[in-house]
Design a protein around this motif. Sequence first.
Motif, short mmCIF file in Angstrom:
data_model
loop_
_atom_site.label_atom_id
_atom_site.label_comp_id
_atom_site.label_asym_id
_atom_site.label_seq_id
_atom_site.Cartn_x
_atom_site.Cartn_y
_atom_site.Cartn_z
N LYS A 104 0.82 -1.21 0.00
CA LYS A 104 0.00 0.00 0.00
C LYS A 104 0.85 1.26 0.00
O LYS A 104 0.67 2.17 -0.81
N THR A 105 1.81 1.30 0.95
CA THR A 105 2.66 2.48 1.05
C THR A 105 3.46 2.68 -0.24
O THR A 105 3.60 3.79 -0.73
N THR A 106 3.94 1.56 -0.79
CA THR A 106 4.71 1.64 -2.03
C THR A 106 3.89 2.29 -3.13
O THR A 106 4.35 3.20 -3.83
N PHE A 130 1.98 11.99 6.05
CA PHE A 130 2.80 10.83 6.36
C PHE A 130 2.31 10.15 7.62
O PHE A 130 1.68 10.77 8.47
N GLN A 131 2.66 8.88 7.71
CA GLN A 131 2.26 8.09 8.87
C GLN A 131 2.76 8.73 10.17
O GLN A 131 2.08 8.76 11.16
N SER A 132 4.01 9.26 10.10
CA SER A 132 4.58 9.90 11.29
C SER A 132 4.35 11.41 11.26
O SER A 132 4.92 12.14 12.06
N LEU A 139 -2.80 10.06 1.80
CA LEU A 139 -2.64 9.90 3.24
C LEU A 139 -2.19 8.47 3.55
O LEU A 139 -2.84 7.51 3.16
N ASP A 140 -1.07 8.35 4.24
CA ASP A 140 -0.56 7.02 4.59
C ASP A 140 -0.88 6.71 6.05
O ASP A 140 -0.27 7.26 6.95
N GLU A 141 -1.85 5.86 6.27
CA GLU A 141 -2.29 5.49 7.61
C GLU A 141 -2.32 6.69 8.55
O GLU A 141 -1.61 6.73 9.55
N PRO A 142 -3.17 7.68 8.23
CA PRO A 142 -3.12 8.94 8.98
C PRO A 142 -3.52 8.78 10.43
O PRO A 142 -3.26 9.67 11.24
MG LIG Z 1 2.76 1.21 4.98
#
Ligand SMILES: [Mg+2]
Lengths: 263, 344
Positions: free
Chosen positions: B42-44, B82-84, B158-161
Amino acid sequence: MKLTLPKMLQIAVTFVTCAFLLVPTLQSVLAGVTVNYFKGVSSGLTLKWIGRVWELYADSIFLSIWLAIACLVCTLIIGVPAAYGLARRPGWVSRVLEEFISLPLAIPGLALALALLQLYGSMKGFRTSWTFILAGHVLYTLPFMVRSVLAVLSVIDLKTLEEGAASLGAGPWRRFCDIVVPNAMPGILAGALTVVTLSIGEFNLTWMLHTPYLKTLPVGLADSYASMRLEVASAYTLVFFVIIVPLLMAMQWASNRAQRIAQ
Amino acid sequence: MTLTLKSVSKTYPDGTVALQPTELHVEPGEIVSLLGPSGCGKTTLLRIIAGLETPNAGSEVRFGDDDVTNMPVEHRKVGMVFQSYALFPNMSVKGNIAYGLKMQKLGRDAIEERVTEVIRLCQLEPYVDRRITALSGGQRQRVALARAFAPRPRILLLDEPLSALDAALRVTLREELAGLLRRFNITALFVTHDQDEAMAIADKVAVMSHGKVVQTGTPEELYRNPKTSFVAGFVGHAMQLEGQVRGSVLEMSGGRLELPRAGDDCDVYVRAEDVALDEAGPLKATVESSTFLGTHYRVGLSGLGARTIFANHAGQKSPALGSQVRVAMHPSALMLLPREDDRS
Ligand SMILES: [Mg+2]
Ligand SMILES: Nc1ncnc2c1ncn2[C@@H]1O[C@H](COP(=O)(O)OP(=O)(O)OP(=O)(O)O)[C@@H](O)[C@H]1O
């Protein structure tokens, strides 16, 4: 608080150690402002010797300050991008490079100076100019700058921060200025103070590289010990203190700050 | 803006195939969720769309009519969360939100106006001048969203917000995020491995497995009409019923079950809410466990196959442990899916 025997012993030891370090310092400083060292303080206090130091060695003081600033500029221009490059590409190549930059730490200043003399000694214009000493100082202080900046950069998630900035439209140069430098600031500050202090106090290397017309502060100090009255030499020490102690204190403060950020 | 991916694939330098050739189409203003288990790529995929990762040769990423496959991130005009969060610690909340606008070289007034607008939209007024380090997780998440949205990006990624937040907060902020994205009125693609999150926020969900999008559809479609057993299991936790399919009947160890149609070569799946404890049911089972969940009991039943089958039982009382019960499943609730040799 009760004063138990162990506690009193502790205090006594601390006191003796401090005295051991401080008394010679104070004596030296005092010698610099007494009229005649051999007769003691009873001969009266004077600023005459400090005046003499200024007359004789003002050039050294200015040269040292100038060298320190130039050295700082060089280490900033080379060291900050270098640390950034190392932080962005961790891996064994970076490790090796980091160790390579750090080599001057392990090699005695004399050896370093000898190498410089062998390599560039025949280039007369360079050999006799202040830039020759500068080259030595930069070589010697660069690892401190790189390591200090690297320490701060390696604890922040630089890659993601930069990706964030890039997604907002910032090119590589803007990212470096807006994100990398401000976030590395504590490390840059600590590194800068170390570099300045080291450059001003550096003796080994400078002694080998200097010419009679280019004496830095510590080289002048050695010269005054060798050829002047003890009072002048002591007054020189006093001047040296006045310049170096505030720098040392600032350095302590900056490195504390950098450490707090690194945690 | 429409987003179109044509046979986008990615192999990392170490040989990991993170993404097999993938197609995806997102309509303007649509909010699409990429849903899949950890490590499915997913992130890729998201990073390829953002331009933070280069896809394999032959891949094509289009923003509307604009082929952006070889365009670097900073020119793509995407908003990325980003996730972070990756907020800039050297700037205030306002500085973070204004950064993208500054990069667009807008005038001071235009920047000020837009920042104020976005801050109001995201209800960040009380925190404008705060340092990033003085914000809670939920507030950081909103700042990250505001920062990504302020420069009017073509698409929001949005990556795992919500994954950096604790579970209770996650549910509240899920609704809030859904509301904000709707108000932004923007094409958005967001990654999650939580099916509830995907359902709550997205118009359309693309389910991924092993570097491939296996099914795309509205949450209802995916739930009611999964095309593969993986989707059935991942979206809504469907359970497989073990037994022998003969024509339109499933012969199980607990009895015979009527199927909606003949299903040779099919596996049969059912969800816990469609398993009823019913005196007149055709199947016999033993109550193995029972958990009270407020609105219902989750009853574990043995004897229907090797694996425990769960039933959501809405009655006032749970049946006693070890007791024999009869079980019914309505044929329309049973899902017949093609048998897969390699089940993931
Ligand atoms: Mg990921
Ligand atoms: N930089 C990289 N180099 C090599 N392999 C990578 C790299 N990044 C990711 N991978 C691999 O690619 C695959 C897909 O990773 P990806 O991060 O896209 O998964 P994901 O679906 O986002 O997972 P998660 O839900 O855990 O974040 C994984 O097997 C991962 O190990």
